[in-house]
Each structure stands twice: as C-alpha cells, then as structure tokens.
Design an enzyme around this catalytic site. Structure first.
Site, PDB file in Angstrom:
ATOM      1  N   LYS A  21       0.800  -1.245  -0.022  1.00 12.89           N
ATOM      2  CA  LYS A  21      -0.010   0.120  -0.134  1.00 12.89           C
ATOM      3  C   LYS A  21       0.892   1.457   0.152  1.00 12.89           C
ATOM      4  CE  LYS A  21      -2.925   0.698   3.692  1.00 12.89           C
ATOM      5  NZ  LYS A  21      -1.984  -0.320   4.322  1.00 12.89           N
TER       6      LYS A  21
ATOM      7  N   THR B 269       3.869   1.477  -0.935  1.00 11.13           N
ATOM      8  CA  THR B 269       4.635   1.491  -2.323  1.00 11.13           C
ATOM      9  C   THR B 269       3.904   2.222  -3.376  1.00 11.13           C
ATOM     10  OG1 THR B 269       5.963  -0.226  -1.520  1.00 11.13           O
ATOM     11  CG2 THR B 269       6.118   0.119  -4.046  1.00 11.13           C
TER      12      THR B 269
ATOM     13  N   ARG C 203       2.102   8.360   7.232  1.00 14.56           N
ATOM     14  CA  ARG C 203       2.354   8.243   8.704  1.00 14.56           C
ATOM     15  C   ARG C 203       3.748   7.811   8.861  1.00 14.56           C
ATOM     16  NH1 ARG C 203      -0.905   3.254  10.569  1.00 14.56           N
ATOM     17  NH2 ARG C 203      -0.329   2.459   8.256  1.00 14.56           N
TER      18      ARG C 203
ATOM     19  N   LYS D  80       8.569  -5.852  10.081  1.00 15.22           N
ATOM     20  CA  LYS D  80       8.657  -5.060   8.876  1.00 15.22           C
ATOM     21  C   LYS D  80      10.013  -4.688   8.599  1.00 15.22           C
ATOM     22  CE  LYS D  80       4.205  -2.798   8.302  1.00 15.22           C
ATOM     23  NZ  LYS D  80       3.662  -1.628   8.184  1.00 15.22           N
TER      24      LYS D  80
ATOM     25  N   ALA E 270      -3.681   1.261  12.741  1.00  9.34           N
ATOM     26  CA  ALA E 270      -4.895   1.132  12.323  1.00  9.34           C
ATOM     27  C   ALA E 270      -5.612  -0.067  12.847  1.00  9.34           C
ATOM     28  CB  ALA E 270      -5.095   0.824  10.841  1.00  9.34           C
TER      29      ALA E 270
ATOM     30  N   PHE F 239      -3.751  -0.753   7.127  1.00  8.27           N
ATOM     31  CA  PHE F 239      -4.334  -2.005   6.980  1.00  8.27           C
ATOM     32  C   PHE F 239      -5.386  -2.012   6.014  1.00  8.27           C
ATOM     33  CE2 PHE F 239      -2.226  -2.655  11.390  1.00  8.27           C
ATOM     34  CZ  PHE F 239      -1.393  -3.445  10.814  1.00  8.27           C
TER      35      PHE F 239
ATOM     36  N   PHE G 165       3.537  -8.727  -9.327  1.00 11.18           N
ATOM     37  CA  PHE G 165       4.633  -9.449  -9.202  1.00 11.18           C
ATOM     38  C   PHE G 165       5.300 -10.300 -10.484  1.00 11.18           C
ATOM     39  CE2 PHE G 165       3.531  -8.264  -4.859  1.00 11.18           C
ATOM     40  CZ  PHE G 165       4.662  -8.674  -4.187  1.00 11.18           C
TER      41      PHE G 165
ATOM     42  N   TRP H 225       7.140  -0.754  -7.402  1.00 12.04           N
ATOM     43  CA  TRP H 225       8.511  -1.171  -6.774  1.00 12.04           C
ATOM     44  C   TRP H 225       9.458  -1.196  -7.558  1.00 12.04           C
ATOM     45  CZ3 TRP H 225      12.041  -4.948  -7.396  1.00 12.04           C
ATOM     46  CH2 TRP H 225      12.991  -5.089  -5.964  1.00 12.04           C
TER      47      TRP H 225
END
Length: 558
Positions: A73, A75, A96, A107, A275, A303, A383, A411
């Site tokens: 999200k 990215t 954020r 992460k 969230a 999220f 992907f 990405w």
C-alpha cells in the site's frame, strides 16, 4: 535475477536539499525549520498562510485485508504521487511515520519499497525528527504526575483500581503489558498494577493527529480521561493541571515533517497511529497541507479498508471536515490467492481457482468503499510470478464488478509503474464526483454504531459484549461520553476477530471485551477479544538482521 535491497536503492538516490523540495510546494527557506539537509518541519506561519490556497483532489489509498504475501500500500501511494507528477499533475504524498516496534520486529522498515520510497529512509525509519519520542515523553509525563498525585495525598480521591491511563514505549515488548509499579519503600510511591501500550496506540498520538493547532491540542489534552475517582466520576488531565506542560512537550511534534520521494516528489510524513488499535491515519495537518499545495494529494489509511479506511471516513473526515475524491484499493494476485486458500509456499504456482475464490475479499472492500459514496479504482501491485491467465481472470472479475483496474509496477519502475493508475484517477475524478457520506450518526448509541460497522463493513451477524464491556458502555452513557465516533481495535488479517479466518466470511459475531473513551482524541475505542495494544517481538526479530559499520553505513533495514 538479483534485486537491490530498499536501502541500497535509497543510498543511490539523487536526493535534493530540503529547501528545493519546499520550493515545489510554494515554501521558502524561511517557511521551514531544518533538521539537517534533507528533513524539515513546516512552520506555523507557513501552515496558516497555506490555508488560503485552493484545495486539490484527495486520493485515499487503502487495501484488501493484509496477508503474509504482502500488498504494498505505501509503495503504491508513493509511486502514485510520483506518477501524477510525471503526467503533469502536481502531487504531494502524505503518509504516517514508522514506529520502531514494527521496524525492529517484523517489517524492518515502513517507507515504501523498491523505486517508490520516501527518503532519507534510515532517518525516517529510526528517530526521524523525534516526534514519537516527544509523544512518548508527553504520555509518560501524565503517568508520572498521576502517580505523584496519588503519592502526595490523592486530593482527587483517585481509585487506584480504576486507572485507565497506560504508560507507553515505542517498541514491541510483551514483558511490559502487565506490570506492578512502586515496589519498595513508602517513598517509592503507591504500589499498583499498571500497563504499557506501544506509543503509536496512545491517545496522545491519536489526539496530535486530529488537532489543528497548539490551542486545539491543549484543549483536547485537558479533556483526556486518566482515571475514575472513588465516586465513579472521571478524572481528567485538566484536573491534574498539566495540560499546558504536556502540550509544551509536543510543540515541535505537532508541526508536519517535509521530506521527499526517490523522484523528489514532496512528501509530508507526520503521525503514526496503528489502524488495528487506533485510527490509522497520518495527521490532519499533513493531509490539509498536501491538499493546499497540490492538484492531487495522495494519502493512505493503515491495513485493510475495513479498518484504516473506515476510520479515515468516520473519524478523520468527520473531525477534519474533509472527504476523499476517490479511493484506491491495493491488492496483489499473491494475496488474493492466499485469501482463496493457498499456502504462502505455493504462491509461485498459477492457481486461477484460488484467485477467483479470494477475489471475494477484494469485492467486499470495493463494495464497502462505495457505501461511503466514493469512486473506487483497484490497483494491482504486480509480481513477476503473476501469470497472464491470472491477470486476465482478475480483470474480468473487476469488469463484472464495474470497477476500473490498473496494473502497477511501482516497486520496479517507481512513478512510471503507476502512470496508468494516475491517468485513470484523473479521468475518474473528472467524470464522477464523490458523494461522500458517513456510515453512521455519531449521536447514535454505542451499540447501534458498532453494530452498523460490524454488519455493513465486516458483514458479521452482531456484536457480543462481555459483561465487563456492557458495564463500561453503561458508564459512558451515564457520563455523557458516548456521543462520539467508534474506533474498533481488531485484528487486521480478517473481517472477523479471528486472524485465521481469511477471505470474505459472513454470519459471525464480534466479541467486545473492553470499551473505553479517548475523550481527548474524540472517539470511543472498543477492543475485541484478541487485540494486543503492546505487541511482542517474533522469534527472529528484524533487528537481528541489522547492522552499522564504522562509517555509519546501515544494512538490513530492508
């Protein structure tokens, strides 16, 4: 093929000095407060002047229910803002700030990925401009003054068995969830049970993110409930007479932070409530500045759309007087296959059947966003293992749902990989106007508001309150503290309160174990039966993969 890590890509970026980034949004060197060469805070003089500007379009980026396969999200949010600028539309992204808990836990970083990152990524992921430390100190000043008041005679007759204010730390540390304090001599204070939350779950964090200025913040802090007295009446921060001191600690933290993306797009990164526990959105100030300095302001909610986006609509938009012009729901084919029952180890294999089954999760999120009257686009974070058959099936399913779909490669390609998405959003916002509406009336009862979220967003059957939660609801009603929006603290991995139930389940109950008021932030928090407000570290924390050499070069920060 061997790919570069995020930190390697960030290290190679052609970063511009922050005064050059400020110029792109109409600010001079006198409008910003420098934190080195590449970070700055925006001054109050500039913030007040920008209020006169015309507002641009607000694009909310949200996602399907998260899975271990990842959705991307942030990215997509960063790539989209870069893409708007590439097609000639001025854009600013508002995000954020990362929490150190997830950075060192699972992460390893939260600044986007690949060629869609915000930089300087090491600084942003670590101490940044000190906002989270200031929030931690402000929260714990309240704790210290509260316990000191009890020790010094307890003139407010605080019931030490009914203290609702927790200490905080911006780290995943399960050992601090339930503790006993003030052990030792009489001079060491009054012994009692206490608890820690992670900083980003604190009411101070939420309140800072929902405040317009220092006066507003101070007023909100004064309203915070810290305990109840022996007569059952609430004790507020203002009763301790420390709202000024607490606000003083936050005077710089309230100013939004200005940085940039890898493509030198202005990025305003400020505030970081989770969230799944809090309301999951960056600060109101950051979003409003992005709106006042661009044609397309891109922001995200944490999220899945059932958590962050619902709270963005029903809490943030309600309090800030803003509304999104369009919503982007991010998904990956990998994640949809997991929602369709596939094991993570098998995701490289083509499985159109699992994709079709898992599409139910995406479909529900699209339908839910439309309930708020907001136009929707689906962004598929591609992907290399996504097959033509899977892409074709997904496009067909979205066509049946009458929702635009865009294949993104942020990405790998940065802004170039989201140009199609940007163009579709420009076209959508020009032809279809948002008819924004809230899901519920804040003046309704707690039970009715919560049931509306559970039945219309989660698609469950009903809410079940524990005996303790029923008493808490009744108490808030008696005190007149119930006419506020609802912030549900629930697992992010499922529409239910069981993280293992993926897809799009129906006919389930949501059990509520705790109901408490965040009176300063202006909402009521309801915790489901399995939520943790102080996370723990995994068996192998991301911290074990990180290092720094003698020259200060960091590795392992993903």
């Amino acid at each position: 093929m061997e790919f570069k890590t995020d930190i390697e890509i960030a290290d190679e970026a052609k970063i511009e000095k922050i005064d050059k980034i400020a110029e792109k949004i109409g600010l001079s060197i006198d409008d910003i407060e420098l934190y080195g060469k590449y970070k700055a805070k925006i001054s109050w003089e500039a913030i007040n002047r920008l209020k006169e500007n015309k507002s641009g379009q607000l694009i909310l980026v949200t996602a399907i229910s998260p899975t271990a396969a990842g959705e991307g999200k942030s990215t997509v949010s960063i790539g989209l803002s870069q893409a708007f600028n590439r097609i000639g539309k001025k854009s600013v992204v508002a995000l954020r700030e990362p929490s150190l808990g997830p950075v060192f836990g699972v992460k390893g970083g939260a600044t986007g990925g690949g060629y869609a990152q915000v930089i300087p990524m090491e600084d942003i992921n670590l101490h940044f401009t000190g906002d989270l430390h200031a929030i931690t100190a402000a929260n714990n000043l309240i704790s210290a003054c509260l316990d000191n008041h009890i020790h010094q005679g307890n003139a407010l007759e605080i019931d030490i068995n009914n203290i609702t204010w927790n200490r905080v730390l911006d780290m995943n540390d399960r050992s601090l969830r339930n503790i006993v304090i003030s052990l030792g001599k009489k001079a060491d204070g009054v012994p009692r049970e206490d608890h820690f939350m992670i900083t980003v779950a604190s009411e101070i964090m939420a309140t800072l993110c929902l405040s317009d200025d220092l006066e507003d913040l101070k007023e909100k802090i004064g309203k915070m409930v810290v305990a109840y007295n022996r007569g059952g009446k609430p004790v507020f921060v203002s009763d301790l007479n420390i709202q000024g001191a607490v606000t003083m600690l936050l005077k710089d933290a309230l100013k939004p932070n200005l940085v940039q993306t890898l493509e030198n797009t202005p990025a305003i990164i400020h505030g970081g409530p989770f969230a799944n526990i809090a309301h999951g959105c960056n600060s109101v100030l950051a979003t409003k500045i992005a709106l006042k300095t661009s044609e397309y302001a891109v922001t995200e909610a944490g999220f899945g759309a059932d958590l962050g986006a619902e709270k963005f609509m029903d809490i943030k938009c309600r309090m800030a007087g803003i509304s999104p012009d369009a919503a982007v729901i991010v998904a990956t084919i990998r994640a949809l296959k997991m929602h369709g029952g596939m094991d993570k180890k098998e995701l490289k294999d083509e499985n159109v059947e699992a994709l079709e089954k898992g599409f139910a999760n995406l479909k529900r999120h699209v339908e839910n966003m439309r309930k708020f009257g907001v136009p929707v686009v689906v962004a598929i974070n591609q992907f290399v293992n996504d097959t033509p058959a899977e892409i074709e099936k997904l496009e067909a399913l979205c066509k049946e749902l009458n929702v635009e779909i865009s294949l993104c490669q942020c990405w790998e390609k940065g802004g170039e990989g989201a140009e199609d998405l940007a163009k579709k959003l420009v076209e959508l916002t020009e032809k279809e106007k948002s008819e924004f509406k809230f899901l519920y009336d804040a003046e309704d009862t707690i039970s009715n508001k919560l049931n509306k979220i559970v039945t219309e967003i989660y698609r469950g059957s009903k809410v079940v309150f524990t005996a303790a939660a029923k008493k808490q609801v009744k108490k808030l009603e008696e005190l007149g503290l119930d006419k506020l929006p609802i912030c549900v603290a629930k697992t992010q991995f499922s529409f239910t309160d069981d993280k293992n139930i993926v897809g799009a389940p129906t006919d389930f109950d949501i059990e509520i174990k705790t109901v408490r008021v965040s009176n300063g932030a202006g909402f009521i928090v309801v915790e489901t039966s399995n939520i943790m407000i102080m996370p723990g570290l995994p068996k192998k924390p991301a911290a074990e993969n990180m290092d720094i050499d003698k020259n200060g070069k960091i590795t392992g920060l993903f």
